[in-house]
Design a protein around this motif. Structure first.
Motif, PDB file in Angstrom:
ATOM      1  N   MET A   1       0.829  -1.200   0.000  1.00 44.28           N
ATOM      2  CA  MET A   1       0.000   0.000   0.000  1.00 44.28           C
ATOM      3  C   MET A   1       0.866   1.254   0.000  1.00 44.28           C
ATOM      4  O   MET A   1       1.848   1.344   0.712  1.00 44.28           O
ATOM      5  CB  MET A   1      -0.917   0.004   1.224  1.00 44.28           C
ATOM      6  CG  MET A   1      -2.092  -0.939   1.055  1.00 44.28           C
ATOM      7  SD  MET A   1      -3.501  -0.479   2.053  1.00 44.28           S
ATOM      8  CE  MET A   1      -2.988  -1.050   3.665  1.00 44.28           C
TER       9      MET A   1
ATOM     10  N   SER B   1      -3.347   4.220   0.208  1.00 44.52           N
ATOM     11  CA  SER B   1      -4.345   3.807  -0.783  1.00 44.52           C
ATOM     12  C   SER B   1      -4.947   2.480  -0.355  1.00 44.52           C
ATOM     13  O   SER B   1      -4.289   1.657   0.280  1.00 44.52           O
ATOM     14  CB  SER B   1      -3.703   3.693  -2.159  1.00 44.52           C
ATOM     15  OG  SER B   1      -2.656   2.754  -2.106  1.00 44.52           O
ATOM     16  N   GLY B   2      -6.209   2.271  -0.686  1.00 37.66           N
ATOM     17  CA  GLY B   2      -6.884   1.023  -0.369  1.00 37.66           C
ATOM     18  C   GLY B   2      -7.183   0.837   1.106  1.00 37.66           C
ATOM     19  O   GLY B   2      -7.455  -0.267   1.550  1.00 37.66           O
TER      20      GLY B   2
ATOM     21  N   THR C   1      -9.514   9.730  -6.016  1.00 37.60           N
ATOM     22  CA  THR C   1      -9.061   8.434  -5.525  1.00 37.60           C
ATOM     23  C   THR C   1      -8.922   8.492  -4.016  1.00 37.60           C
ATOM     24  O   THR C   1      -8.682   7.496  -3.363  1.00 37.60           O
ATOM     25  CB  THR C   1      -7.703   8.053  -6.144  1.00 37.60           C
ATOM     26  OG1 THR C   1      -6.804   9.139  -5.931  1.00 37.60           O
ATOM     27  CG2 THR C   1      -7.838   7.788  -7.622  1.00 37.60           C
TER      28      THR C   1
ATOM     29  N   LYS D   1     -13.143   0.854  -1.675  1.00 35.33           N
ATOM     30  CA  LYS D   1     -11.885   0.332  -1.138  1.00 35.33           C
ATOM     31  C   LYS D   1     -11.326  -0.758  -2.063  1.00 35.33           C
ATOM     32  O   LYS D   1     -10.123  -0.795  -2.347  1.00 35.33           O
ATOM     33  CB  LYS D   1     -12.143  -0.223   0.253  1.00 35.33           C
ATOM     34  CG  LYS D   1     -10.919  -0.799   0.922  1.00 35.33           C
ATOM     35  CD  LYS D   1     -11.267  -1.420   2.249  1.00 35.33           C
ATOM     36  CE  LYS D   1     -10.117  -2.299   2.733  1.00 35.33           C
ATOM     37  NZ  LYS D   1     -10.447  -2.936   3.993  1.00 35.33           N
ATOM     38  N   LYS D   2     -12.239  -1.602  -2.523  1.00 42.40           N
ATOM     39  CA  LYS D   2     -11.804  -2.675  -3.427  1.00 42.40           C
ATOM     40  C   LYS D   2     -11.192  -2.110  -4.678  1.00 42.40           C
ATOM     41  O   LYS D   2     -10.336  -2.720  -5.322  1.00 42.40           O
ATOM     42  CB  LYS D   2     -12.996  -3.574  -3.774  1.00 42.40           C
ATOM     43  CG  LYS D   2     -13.265  -4.615  -2.692  1.00 42.40           C
ATOM     44  CD  LYS D   2     -14.428  -5.521  -3.054  1.00 42.40           C
ATOM     45  CE  LYS D   2     -15.005  -6.170  -1.800  1.00 42.40           C
ATOM     46  NZ  LYS D   2     -16.472  -6.125  -1.793  1.00 42.40           N
TER      47      LYS D   2
ATOM     48  N   ASP E   1      -9.273   0.245  -4.745  1.00 40.10           N
ATOM     49  CA  ASP E   1      -8.010   0.852  -4.337  1.00 40.10           C
ATOM     50  C   ASP E   1      -8.096   2.338  -4.024  1.00 40.10           C
ATOM     51  O   ASP E   1      -7.113   3.060  -4.108  1.00 40.10           O
ATOM     52  CB  ASP E   1      -6.929   0.611  -5.408  1.00 40.10           C
ATOM     53  CG  ASP E   1      -5.579   0.396  -4.737  1.00 40.10           C
ATOM     54  OD1 ASP E   1      -5.572  -0.111  -3.593  1.00 40.10           O
ATOM     55  OD2 ASP E   1      -4.553   0.758  -5.334  1.00 40.10           O
TER      56      ASP E   1
END
Lengths: 357, 309, 506
Positions: C1, C29-30, C158, C185-186, C188
């Motif tokens: 990540m 991220s994610g 994002t 979230k999936k 990212d």
């Protein structure tokens, strides 16, 4: 990069220094303008002062401007304190003048005291009702009061012209479209060379001072202006207060209408208000909605107007320069409030690619 | 009364109103109530007139008139947008300013008449074919260039609002500046640009009076038309298309009294003169009673400061 | 990540209020990173710095490792940051599509048709279920929120910041929102979830950062966490607050509320069939998540709600639907210390004297206000409650939060009320001031007055209340005995679960 942020409250004294600086700056800017026209600005300003205060007669004429401007501004202030934007003083003056004229023309044989007091009361009622109407719609339907009161100005002005050319036209004026002059009974007497309106101004000033600073109604007006939620919480009858306050607000301008026709013009014409209702708005605003400041600011504006007539004769500058000067002072006065409420920060940027994006 | 010639004259009387109204619509769409329209018109009238006299060029006269309005708009924008001054009071100050400046400059223009070269530019130019359409064509397409431009401007402005991204951004600014800001729209820039252009357009309304209608200098040549324009914005519910109709209606009301007099029908012109304002109040009241969206841009009259909480 | 955002030592002040005090914060991220804290802990301020709305007074921002400034929301958007503000930034009169397109100013024509397709596709991809042609004002709150999410996604965000997104949602809507967030979230996206609801934070987060009084107290990985850890971080010290609880009198009914329902302006129930009694010398605590009907309850009793049904009886007098003025005129001595101190309880710009006058002037004789009397009262208050002010002629907005509350509560107590309604009386106050407030209330209790205490801090509620009424979505879940109930019990009841065995005897 310049960043702006709200500042914590400035001390009173500093505030007035900023405001004063604004006015000084306006005078400096106008000085360049006078220089450009080939006049010595100091002489111009000096003439302005001597022209408005130089002798008793000039002073008296200046006061005759102070009276309507102050009265009207005091009325406007009551509404503004509530954040009710009554910009209809011009129209309220006019309907007051119409009402007073109606009495003056039709009951001219009455005893002068009775006649004048009837004119006074009827003018106040007319002005009051004329402001009450938009207040009613505001309270009831939340109709925009700024635009409503603005429109009412022009209806009143047209009405005067209609009366002047139509039903109230003086047949004795040899075809000239004017309304008959008032009989002696309907004219305000002079006291110390100024029409008696100045006594009314002093009385009204004291009453408005009491209203705004000492009375329950004034207290309620102030609270409503700050927050209607708080007013409700405290058990105030918000709608009723708004309606009463607006009636009073309009009534004061209505009185101005009576004083102008009965004390200055001795007749009614469309020039009766002559933009004073608008100037009064500006005076109310520049007075920071404070009763005691109203006559002072009004005096300043009256000096500009009265002094300008002397500038015209002394320097051959058209009288309109008074308006330019007024507007310039206003622009700077309005602008200076910003520096009282906000702070400027001059700072460097950090480096990074995003700034360019 | 000849209805074609009356309606033709109504369009001409409505044209200065149309320009003033369109300018104010543009300004108000940015969320700023500018009560200085009367002052802007006077600035345009005097500037255009003086430039016309000096250069004998209609084009220069128009450009100068627009520039005078733009300067007035800039003053207003600096005060209300950057310095957060009260919009109502600033607008009134602008009117005083315009009255003063035009009154002052006008002193030197008294008695002069617009040169014939300029008057010639603004003569009636019938549009081929279209002007021959009975009634409608005779009214609309036998006009001077100013009238045509007014209609075109209104339509362009309508399209600008509904079809372009900038128009959408502008409407967003006027409706909800904080949403606009969060969407990345430069709120201050949008306000400045549209206030300035709007003011220039309003000033052209004044120029029409001094260059075409009168065409000479009179003190206070606008005679309150700037305020009618403020009313017209409400009457047309902030739509440039409806403004065309409204301006011509109010223009017609402006001249109908004198025409009626000629026919011997006596309804005072001065009473008729109240109608625009009465109708506008009616529109205001009815739309508030019906609790309809009041078409006015939601943030109208309120200053915007990003960090306000 | 990847570490997408790093904030170092962010400072933000508003006038004299320090909203962010050297806060560090990272976002990857994610991940779903929750910002937890009480009202006024500085969560929104911090995120508004990231959104370019507020300019920090100090500290550094790093975006993917690079030092940046975010001078405007435009810059923030260009970095792929999208914030869904608590108060939606939507134009009510415009359509969904128009709101989407605002600010996307490349080119001239808006090309609505082309974009419409994209919007529909995007909406389907994340299960947002939005019709691009609807007008915003016709949408429900939950729908508006999804429009906001769609809007930031449409701009290619994002990094999503959701500021108290669940405060306005029903449980079902919240569930749906969580599915959407999981979806993001999936894909990212990095998500900041601002909340003060512990169960939600625990359910959804990867990491949790707790803010208190503008400081970052802890950043925790969400494994093996439970509410008690979070609470102890949020409130900052162990749980025995040692607030006195004098024994209650409880002989006479002061207030009887029966089947009280309140309709909110939007037509939904703010309060539904609420019934309870309050006795003299009793503190009735009210617990619930923010927006569970507390405000409506207080205002209904105080006469500030218009659309209500049911009955409110004050010592035998039916006061249902009475305005505050009528209540005062009836001679009923009731005090209300509202949540919005400067916007409702006090007049911010007025001095202490005039604020004391607010509740006194109606009873004064004549047409004039008696400021002498009010000044005397104000000076008495200052001395009695040791209010820290140079004089009584200072506008209350210049006082500190604790002193403002002392003025408000002090004024209300001086009215010698038989019923005191207080909403979040200790919110935002330092410990010392908070205890002073509790002492004042207990003093009133011992004088035989009834007190309704709306609170958010369960520890305080458990210790000060004689009974606690737990509310959820405008309804009463139960009235519990603080001797029997635990914090967890109440926490469960706040989300609507009934718990047996802790119910208080009347």
């Amino acid at each position: 990069m310049i960043r702006i942020s709200k500042r914590a409250e400035m001390p009173q004294r500093k505030k007035w220094i900023v405001r004063l600086l604004g006015i000084v700056l306006a005078l400096v800017v106008m000085s360049f303008f006078f220089l450009f026209l080939g006049h010595n600005p100091l002489e111009v300003y000096q003439t302005l002062i001597t022209g408005s205060l130089g002798n008793y007669n000039r002073f008296a004429r200046t006061i005759e401007f102070v009276i309507p401007l102050s009265l009207s501004a005091l009325g406007i202030m009551i509404a503004f304190k509530m954040k009710f934007w009554n910009i209809g003083a011009e129209g309220q003056i006019v309907v007051g003048a119409i009402a007073a004229t109606y009495i003056a023309l039709n009951f001219s044989e009455l005893h002068t005291v009775l006649l004048l007091s009837t004119m006074f009361i009827v003018a106040a009622l007319a002005g009051g009702i004329y402001a009450f109407i938009p207040a009613f719609f505001k309270v009831k339907f939340n109709t925009n009061e700024t635009l409503f009161t603005l429109m009412l100005n022009y209806i009143a002005l047209r009405l005067v012209v209609y009366l002047q050319y139509g039903p109230w036209r003086d047949p004795g004026a040899r075809g000239f479209p004017k309304i008959a002059n008032f009989s002696q009974n309907a004219r305000l007497p002079d006291i110390f060379g100024i029409h008696a309106g100045w006594i009314i101004l002093i009385i009204v000033f004291a009453l408005v001072y009491l209203l705004m600073n000492k009375s329950k109604l004034g207290y309620e007006i102030a609270v409503i202006g700050e927050s209607q939620k708080t007013a409700n919480y405290a058990g105030m009858n918000v709608s009723k207060v708004i309606l009463i306050a607006l009636f009073l607000s309009g009534a004061l301008s209505g009185i101005v209408g009576m004083l102008q026709v009965s004390g200055v013009n001795y007749t009614l014409s469309r020039q009766v208000s002559g933009g004073m209702g608008f100037t009064a708005i500006i005076i109310a605003w520049l007075s920071q909605i404070k009763v005691v400041l109203v006559p002072i600011v009004a005096f300043f504006f009256a000096m500009l107007v009265q002094g300008a007539t002397f500038i015209r004769t002394a320097f051959q500058i058209p009288q309109s320069i008074a308006e330019v000067l007024q507007a310039t002072v206003l622009f700077f006065a309005l602008g200076s409030e910003f520096f009282i409420n906000y702070k400027l920060h001059f700072e460097k940027k950090a480096k990074g690619r995003v700034q360019n994006g | 009364m000849d209805s074609v010639s009356f309606l033709r004259a109504a369009l001409q009387a409505g044209t200065p109103l149309l320009f003033a109204t369109l300018g104010e619509i543009l300004t108000e769409k940015a969320g700023n109530l500018n009560l200085g329209v009367e002052g802007l018109m006077l600035l345009g009238a005097v500037g255009g007139f003086a430039a016309g006299l000096a250069t004998q060029s209609a084009l220069v006269a128009i450009i100068v008139a627009a520039l005078c309005g733009a300067v007035g708009g800039l003053l207003y924008a600096v005060l209300t947008v950057t310095l957060q001054a009260n919009q109502v009071v600033t607008g009134l100050a602008l009117t005083i300013f315009g009255t003063g400046v035009s009154g002052y400059a006008g002193r030197f223009l008294m008695g002069d008449i617009i040169p014939s070269s300029i008057r010639n530019t603004f003569r009636t130019i019938p549009i081929p074919l279209l002007s021959e359409i009975p009634f409608f064509g005779e009214i609309v397409f036998q006009q001077n260039i100013f009238v045509y431009c007014g209609i075109a401007l209104a339509i362009l402005m309508g399209l600008y609002f509904s079809k372009t991204k900038q128009g959408l951004n502008l409407r967003t600014v006027g409706e909800n500046p904080s949403a606009a800001d969060a969407s990345g729209i430069p709120v201050t820039t949008y306000k400045y640009i549209h206030i300035i252009i709007g003011s220039a357009i309003s000033a052209l309304g004044g120029a029409y009076l001094s260059l075409v209608s009168v065409p000479a200098w009179q003190e206070n040549i606008t005679a309150g038309r700037g305020w009618i324009a403020v009313a017209l914005v409400i009457f047309s519910m902030w739509s440039p298309y409806r403004a065309i109709f409204g301006a011509y209606l109010f223009g017609g009301l402006d001249i109908i009294g004198f025409r009626l007099q000629q026919t011997g029908f006596a309804l005072s012109q001065h009473l008729i003169g109240m109608f625009p304002y009465l109708i506008t109040i009616l529109v205001l009241v009815i739309s508030s009673i019906m609790k309809r969206r009041q078409y006015a841009p939601t943030s109208l009259g309120e200053p915007y400061f990003r960090e306000d909480r | 990540m990847e570490k997408v955002i790093e904030l170092k030592g962010i400072v933000k002040t508003f006038g004299s209020v320090l909203a962010n005090d050297h806060i560090d914060f990272t976002l990857q991220s994610g991940e779903i990173h929750s910002l937890l804290g009480e009202n006024g802990a500085g969560k929104s301020s911090l995120m508004n710095v990231l959104a370019g709305v507020y300019q920090p007074d100090g500290g550094e921002i790093y975006f993917k490792g690079e030092r940046v400034d975010i001078p405007s929301p435009r810059h923030s958007i260009d970095m792929g940051i999208g914030m869904i503000h608590q108060h939606f930034k939507l134009v009510e009169a415009h359509t969904v599509l128009e709101n989407m397109l605002a600010g996307m100013s490349k080119g001239l024509l808006s090309r609505k048709k082309t974009y419409k397709k994209q919007v529909i596709e995007l909406s389907q991809k994340y299960g947002l279920d939005i019709d691009p042609d609807s007008i915003i004002e016709d949408l429900s709150v939950a729908q508006k929120q999804r429009v906001e999410i769609l809007k930031v996604l449409f701009r290619g965000a994002t990094i999503l910041i959701l500021d108290e997104p669940t405060a306005v949602l029903t449980p079902q809507e919240t569930e749906k929102l969580f599915t959407i967030i999981d979806n993001l979230k999936k894909n990212d996206h990095a998500i900041v979830f601002i909340s003060h609801k512990l169960d939600e934070v625990l359910a959804i987060s990867d990491r949790i950062t707790v803010l208190r009084n503008g400081k970052n107290v802890a950043t925790l990985e969400n494994d093996n966490l439970d509410t008690s850890i979070l609470i102890s971080n949020m409130v900052g010290k162990t749980l025995d607050l040692a607030i006195d609880r004098p024994t209650k009198l409880g002989e006479n009914k002061i207030l009887e509320v029966k089947d009280l329902s309140v309709l909110r302006p939007d037509g939904a129930f703010g309060l539904k069939d609420v019934s309870f009694d309050l006795y003299d010398g009793e503190v009735l605590g009210v617990a619930g998540l923010a927006g569970s009907g507390q405000k409506e309850l207080c205002e209904a009793i105080a006469g500030l709600q218009e659309k209500l049904t049911g009955t409110i009886i004050f010592k035998g007098d039916d006061i249902t639907g009475s305005t505050p003025r009528q209540i005062i005129k009836k001679g009923i001595s009731m005090s209300f210390v509202p949540e919005d101190r400067l916007g409702m309880g006090l007049v911010a710009s007025m001095d202490l004297v005039d604020n004391v006058l607010l509740k006194a002037y109606l009873k004064q004789p004549g047409v004039f206000v008696n400021r002498k009397e009010a000044r005397f009262e104000a000076e008495k208050l200052v001395e009695k409650l040791s209010i820290d002010t140079p004089s009584v002629d200072i506008s209350v907005s210049k006082l500190s939060g604790g002193n403002i509350q002392k003025v408000l509560l002090g004024r209300e107590i001086e009215l010698q009320p038989e019923l005191i309604i207080t909403a979040y009386p200790a919110r935002g106050l330092d410990i010392g001031s908070a205890y002073k407030i509790y002492d004042l209330l207990n003093e009133q209790k011992q004088n035989g007055n009834g007190i309704i205490f709306i609170g958010e801090d369960l520890d305080v509620l458990l210790q000060i209340s004689d009974r606690i009424m737990v509310m959820c979505n405008g309804e009463v879940t139960g009235i519990v005995d603080p001797e029997k109930a635990t914090k967890e019990d109440i926490g469960y009841m706040m989300v609507g679960r009934k718990i047996e065995g802790v119910i208080a005897n009347d």
